[in-house]
Design an enzyme around this catalytic site. Structure first.
Site, mmCIF file in Angstrom:
data_model
loop_
_atom_site.group_PDB
_atom_site.id
_atom_site.type_symbol
_atom_site.label_atom_id
_atom_site.label_comp_id
_atom_site.label_asym_id
_atom_site.label_seq_id
_atom_site.Cartn_x
_atom_site.Cartn_y
_atom_site.Cartn_z
ATOM 1 N N CYS A 120 107.092 -65.030 11.502
ATOM 2 C CA CYS A 120 106.312 -66.348 11.535
ATOM 3 C C CYS A 120 106.202 -66.854 10.031
ATOM 4 C CB CYS A 120 104.926 -65.887 12.077
ATOM 5 S SG CYS A 120 103.796 -65.011 10.916
ATOM 6 N N TYR A 147 98.155 -66.379 8.992
ATOM 7 C CA TYR A 147 98.708 -65.048 8.720
ATOM 8 C C TYR A 147 100.114 -65.557 7.975
ATOM 9 C CZ TYR A 147 101.175 -60.714 9.844
ATOM 10 O OH TYR A 147 101.646 -59.662 9.613
ATOM 11 N N LYS A 151 101.586 -63.949 4.182
ATOM 12 C CA LYS A 151 102.765 -63.120 4.168
ATOM 13 C C LYS A 151 103.862 -63.951 3.147
ATOM 14 C CE LYS A 151 101.925 -59.555 6.384
ATOM 15 N NZ LYS A 151 102.030 -58.348 5.844
#
Length: 321
Positions: A120, A147, A151
């Site tokens: 993602c 998120y 990352k």
């Protein structure tokens, strides 16, 4: 540093390896793999034993244990609903975990760290298959950008410590994962475990049909978590470079084919009804894994075999609870 580091390929089987997040889908598979190939000195801590968001606690842990190698598989994860409902948690908790572990690992003498991310991180409209070079070339998928940004920060932190300190920190980005210890929650699980649960419950209830969202035409890539664990150990032993590395199966399956396969594995004998009023999502999502393939690694577990093993685990560990 060279892409293949001769030094790191000679890890001693007694080397002290800290696996952060050992109870999760990914971390538990990595622990299994390390033990299978003969590593004997693994360090694991539950969340109650070590809160990775607590900077002081993480520093104390590293100062006492001084692991030689670290695999960072700990993260706050969840589906679209969770990401949309708790965006502050998803960005803050993941940034805290990463910053604490990466910085303390460097400062207390860890030789090498492997950081685990997610597909993602890539732009919503990235080219297909998605190469590593697509990172930061366009807007993210809004439903999980918090998120994803955390990352991406983890990847960049590893790169920054390599550039500034010449420290061996690498990053691996897996595709959609499944397998033992997956999340089968009725509302918060991903597509594959959600389908498996739905077909199983329909079989038990004697239902004549299962409704699945969309047309079934969307294409997805799935990787068994044991294959990912094998890739992580391979990269730990063989790879040392600035760039992050995609890890996938290299094979696509339509959601329709996936649903039929799960139906067969579960043994549901009714019909699949497609609710075409619901969205399909992204038409295609496939990782370009040519980098790791050229290094000498490729996935080994077929989707059919992986699904069968996962269903066996689900029946034995989730249904019986």
């Amino acid at each position: 540093m060279t892409a293949i580091d001769a030094v790191t390929s000679k890890l001693e089987k007694s080397a002290k390896i800290f696996v952060a997040g050992h109870r999760g889908l990914v971390g538990s598979a990595i622990v299994r793999r390390l033990r299978t190939v003969g590593y004997t000195n693994l360090i694991i801590r539950s969340h109650t034993e070590l809160d990775l968001t607590n900077q002081s606690a993480v520093k104390t842990f590293f100062s006492l244990e001084k692991p030689q190698y670290v695999i960072l598989a700990a993260a706050k994860v969840g589906g679209i609903h969770a990401n949309s409902t708790y965006p502050a948690d998803f960005i803050a908790i993941n940034l805290q975990i990463q910053t604490n572990v990466i910085d303390s690992a460097y400062r207390y003498g860890t030789k090498k760290l492997v950081f685990l991310g997610s597909s993602c991180i890539y732009p919503k409209h990235a080219p297909q298959p998605i190469p590593e070079s697509s990172l930061l070339t366009g807007p993210l998928e809004p439903t999980n950008e918090w998120y994803a940004i955390a990352k991406i920060a983890g990847i960049k932190m590893c790169q920054a410590y390599r550039i500034q300190y010449n420290w061996d920190a690498i990053s691996a980005m897996p595709t959609n994962l499944y397998g033992p210890n997956d999340n089968f929650h009725p509302e918060n699980s991903h597509v594959l475990p959600a389908l498996m649960r739905r077909f199983h419950e329909a079989k038990v209830a004697g239902s004549k049909e299962v409704v699945v969202w969309g047309t079934g035409s969307a294409l997805r890539e799935f990787l068994h978590v044991d294959d990912l664990a094998d890739a992580v150990v391979f990269l730990l032993e063989n790879y040392s470079d600035l760039g992050h590395v995609n890890v996938g199966s290299g094979k696509e399956v339509s959601i329709k084919e996936l649903a039929e396969m799960v139906k067969e594995v579960v043994g549901f004998e009714g019909e699949i009804v497609w609710d075409t009023s619901k969205p399909d999502g992204t038409p295609r999502k496939l990782m370009d894994c040519s980098t790791i393939v050229k290094l000498g690694w490729e996935a080994k577990i077929s989707l059919r075999d992986g699904l069968a093993g996962t269903y066996e685990w689900y029946v034995g560990n989730v249904v019986k609870q």
